[in-house]
Write an enzyme that holds these catalytic residues in place. Structure first.
Site, PDB file in Angstrom:
ATOM      1  N   GLU A 138       9.389  16.122  14.677  1.00 17.88           N
ATOM      2  CA  GLU A 138       9.787  16.043  13.273  1.00 17.88           C
ATOM      3  C   GLU A 138       8.891  16.942  12.427  1.00 17.88           C
ATOM      4  O   GLU A 138       7.680  16.763  12.381  1.00 17.88           O
ATOM      5  CB  GLU A 138       9.678  14.585  12.800  1.00 17.88           C
ATOM      6  N   GLU A 176      -1.277   7.335  -0.260  1.00 17.62           N
ATOM      7  CA  GLU A 176      -2.335   7.788  -1.164  1.00 17.62           C
ATOM      8  C   GLU A 176      -1.962   9.084  -1.871  1.00 17.62           C
ATOM      9  O   GLU A 176      -2.583   9.447  -2.882  1.00 17.62           O
ATOM     10  CB  GLU A 176      -3.648   7.978  -0.398  1.00 17.62           C
ATOM     11  N   GLY A 204       6.832   5.409   8.032  1.00 17.43           N
ATOM     12  CA  GLY A 204       5.991   6.598   8.086  1.00 17.43           C
ATOM     13  C   GLY A 204       6.126   7.304   9.419  1.00 17.43           C
ATOM     14  O   GLY A 204       7.154   7.203  10.092  1.00 17.43           O
ATOM     15  N   GLY A 205       5.067   8.001   9.825  1.00 23.87           N
ATOM     16  CA  GLY A 205       5.095   8.795  11.035  1.00 23.87           C
ATOM     17  C   GLY A 205       4.892   7.972  12.297  1.00 23.87           C
ATOM     18  O   GLY A 205       4.355   6.865  12.269  1.00 23.87           O
ATOM     19  N   GLY A 263       2.565   4.704  13.009  1.00 21.91           N
ATOM     20  CA  GLY A 263       3.309   3.496  13.331  1.00 21.91           C
ATOM     21  C   GLY A 263       2.824   2.823  14.592  1.00 21.91           C
ATOM     22  O   GLY A 263       2.741   1.586  14.667  1.00 21.91           O
ATOM     23  N   LYS A 305       0.855  -1.185   0.000  1.00 16.32           N
ATOM     24  CA  LYS A 305       0.000   0.000   0.000  1.00 16.32           C
ATOM     25  C   LYS A 305       0.896   1.240   0.000  1.00 16.32           C
ATOM     26  O   LYS A 305       1.480   1.595   1.020  1.00 16.32           O
ATOM     27  CB  LYS A 305      -0.906   0.049   1.231  1.00 16.32           C
ATOM     28  N   CYS A 331      13.403  11.406   6.192  1.00 18.13           N
ATOM     29  CA  CYS A 331      13.363  10.925   7.573  1.00 18.13           C
ATOM     30  C   CYS A 331      14.689  11.140   8.283  1.00 18.13           C
ATOM     31  O   CYS A 331      14.725  11.334   9.502  1.00 18.13           O
ATOM     32  CB  CYS A 331      12.966   9.447   7.608  1.00 18.13           C
ATOM     33  N   GLU A 340       9.793   1.831  10.651  1.00 21.46           N
ATOM     34  CA  GLU A 340      10.765   2.920  10.524  1.00 21.46           C
ATOM     35  C   GLU A 340       9.968   4.206  10.610  1.00 21.46           C
ATOM     36  O   GLU A 340       9.184   4.526   9.723  1.00 21.46           O
ATOM     37  CB  GLU A 340      11.538   2.816   9.209  1.00 21.46           C
TER      38      GLU A 340
END
Length: 494
Positions: free
Chosen positions: A388, A180, A230-231, A235, A177, A291, A252
């Site tokens: 972040e 989007e 991702g974030g 996560g 996936k 990242c 990650e």
């Protein structure tokens, strides 16, 4: 613009079961770049079912390692064949410069070739000495099964390859996936895998939102592993959803990465120029949407003023615009939401006492652009230093001693990457050894190697991608113990 069928299940391209679509916007001017299928739970279930059948049927897991490796190498060749087309699409979809898009394609090719080489170089198993000639004991590796691969919007093609290449090398099937926001090059990669000869059902793709598609994948009982990049907030949701079925999880989750500069790194004109140049590269590559971005400059007090003056001067000269235009060095942020997020962080920093030295505003005109921003006089109490941003924002902190530099660099709940700049080799290695980050650069920033593990400490995630550990994530370890001379144990009297 007509819909592109972007759901791939059991070897067939499809529209969403519901007929839903999503417009993919060009971040340069917010015009429609493509129209894709908007998958949901039903599409996800169908993709998992196809991956489950392909794995349990045994065609791909049972394929000899040499043949799996050959397919990975064919895919790498196809990526190079289409390098210009794919690099351009990555530039348009993610907003990065065309050269960055081309480099991403090269890195993806390298990842496929690395895992092809790694899996063919391995032995058939590790023999364990059981202390008896009558016992043959060996530890072997087998594929995990059906893997759910969830990738971010900033490096859609690269992050897909870091998951797909080892998953296939190990003999798994998968459902991927993509974000989007930036799904287009992942669609192309699946097309190339099919062209390379990957059997139907091994690779499956569902385009759609994190909820419901990603959430369904993380919780699905027929998924054996979920790998998410991702974030942090997303996560942790993935980890909770995966807990009920006790599936393997690899995460990650980004970082808040220190770039520590000692005064001796700036003692010569060349050293000063290099350190400033690399600080810009660390913070503003891909508009800071990285990242591992070096978004925290931690500079020795004695050179702070001169260093930040020059840094700000150069930051103001960074050329922003469409990534395919000649001379452009920095593209837009990926979306309106990311632009608004960046603006809110800068506003909060200024409200908390930071001093604006460069940028701090969006330029006139359309699109999601934000000028590279340097915020001086920052400290750990500021939200912009702790969290972040994922935008072109660099904060500046200072230190006087090595001990203070290390303490500042480690004062984060993340631990993905960091760097130390110094002309003193002993100090460089000493500081690198004390930094609690998964990757530490000495007198450099950003390079990675496919043969070296990538991942972080703390809230930067669990598990590793790339390197031998990246392949191990997609395997189960099995101990096979064979008794060559079985005889009664006589434990019970009978």
């Amino acid at each position: 613009m007509s819909e592109q069928k972007t759901i791939y299940t059991a070897g067939t391209w499809r529209s969403a079961a519901s007929g839903a679509i999503r417009e993919i916007l060009d971040p340069v001017d917010a015009t429609v770049l493509a129209v894709v299928a908007e998958g949901a739970a039903a599409d996800t279930d169908a993709a998992v079912s196809a991956a489950r059948a392909a794995f349990d049927g045994g065609q791909w897991p049972g394929t000899p390692v040499a043949e799996r490796a050959a397919l990975l190498r064919r895919t790498a060749d196809l990526l190079q064949r289409d390098r210009e087309r794919i690099g351009l699409l990555e530039s348009r979809d993610a907003g990065k410069t065309l050269e960055e898009g081309r480099v991403d394609v090269d890195c993806v090719s390298d990842a496929f070739r690395y895992f092809a080489d790694l899996v063919t170089e391995e032995s058939a198993g590790r023999v364990v000495d059981a202390g008896s000639p009558d016992i043959h004991s060996v530890v072997v590796h087998e594929p995990v099964g059906v893997c759910a691969l969830i990738t971010p919007w900033n490096y859609p093609l690269l992050q897909a390859s870091w998951k797909i290449a080892p998953a296939l090398a190990a003999g798994n099937t998968f459902v991927i996936k993509p974000s989007e926001i930036t799904p287009l090059t992942t669609v192309v990669l699946i097309e190339l895998l099919a062209e390379a000869g990957l059997p139907a059902g091994v690779a499956n793709l569902v385009t759609g939102a994190g909820d419901p598609v990603g959430a369904r994948l993380a919780a699905h009982p027929d998924v054996d592993l979920v790998s998410f990049t991702g974030g942090l907030a997303s996560g942790t949701k993935v980890m909770r959803a995966a807990a009920d079925t006790v599936k393997k999880v690899a995460l990650e989750l980004g970082g808040k990465n220190p770039n520590v500069v000692f005064a001796d790194a700036c003692a010569t004109a060349d050293g000063f120029d290099t350190a400033v140049d690399q600080a810009l590269n660390a913070a503003f590559m891909h508009s800071g949407q990285v990242c591992s971005a070096g978004s925290r400059l931690i500079i020795e007090e004695s050179v702070r003023e001169r260093f930040v003056d020059e840094l700000a001067r150069r930051a103001e000269k960074i050329r922003i615009g469409r990534g395919t235009d000649p001379g452009v060095e920095c593209g837009p942020l990926v979306s309106a939401a990311q632009l608004a997020r960046t603006e809110s962080y800068v506003a909060s920093a200024l409200g908390e006492g930071a001093v604006l030295r460069a940028g701090g505003e969006r330029p006139e005109g359309p699109g999601y652009f934000y000028r590279p921003t340097v915020l001086d006089r920052c400290h750990r109490g500021m939200r912009v230093v702790r969290e972040e941003v994922f935008g072109p924002v660099l904060t500046v902190e200072t230190f006087r001693t090595e001990e203070e530099a290390v303490a500042l660099a480690n004062d984060t709940e993340y631990g993905l990457a960091g760097a130390v700049w110094t002309a003193d080799g002993d100090r460089a290695r000493r500081v690198a050894g004390r930094l609690r980050h998964g990757t530490v650069w000495i007198n450099d920033f950003h390079p990675y190697l496919p043969q070296a593990e990538w991942g972080g400490f703390g809230k930067s995630g669990i598990g590793r991608e790339l390197g031998p550990s990246g392949l191990a994530e997609y395997r189960e370890t099995k101990h096979v113990y064979e008794n060559l001379a079985p005889r009664p144990v006589r434990w019970f009297a009978g």
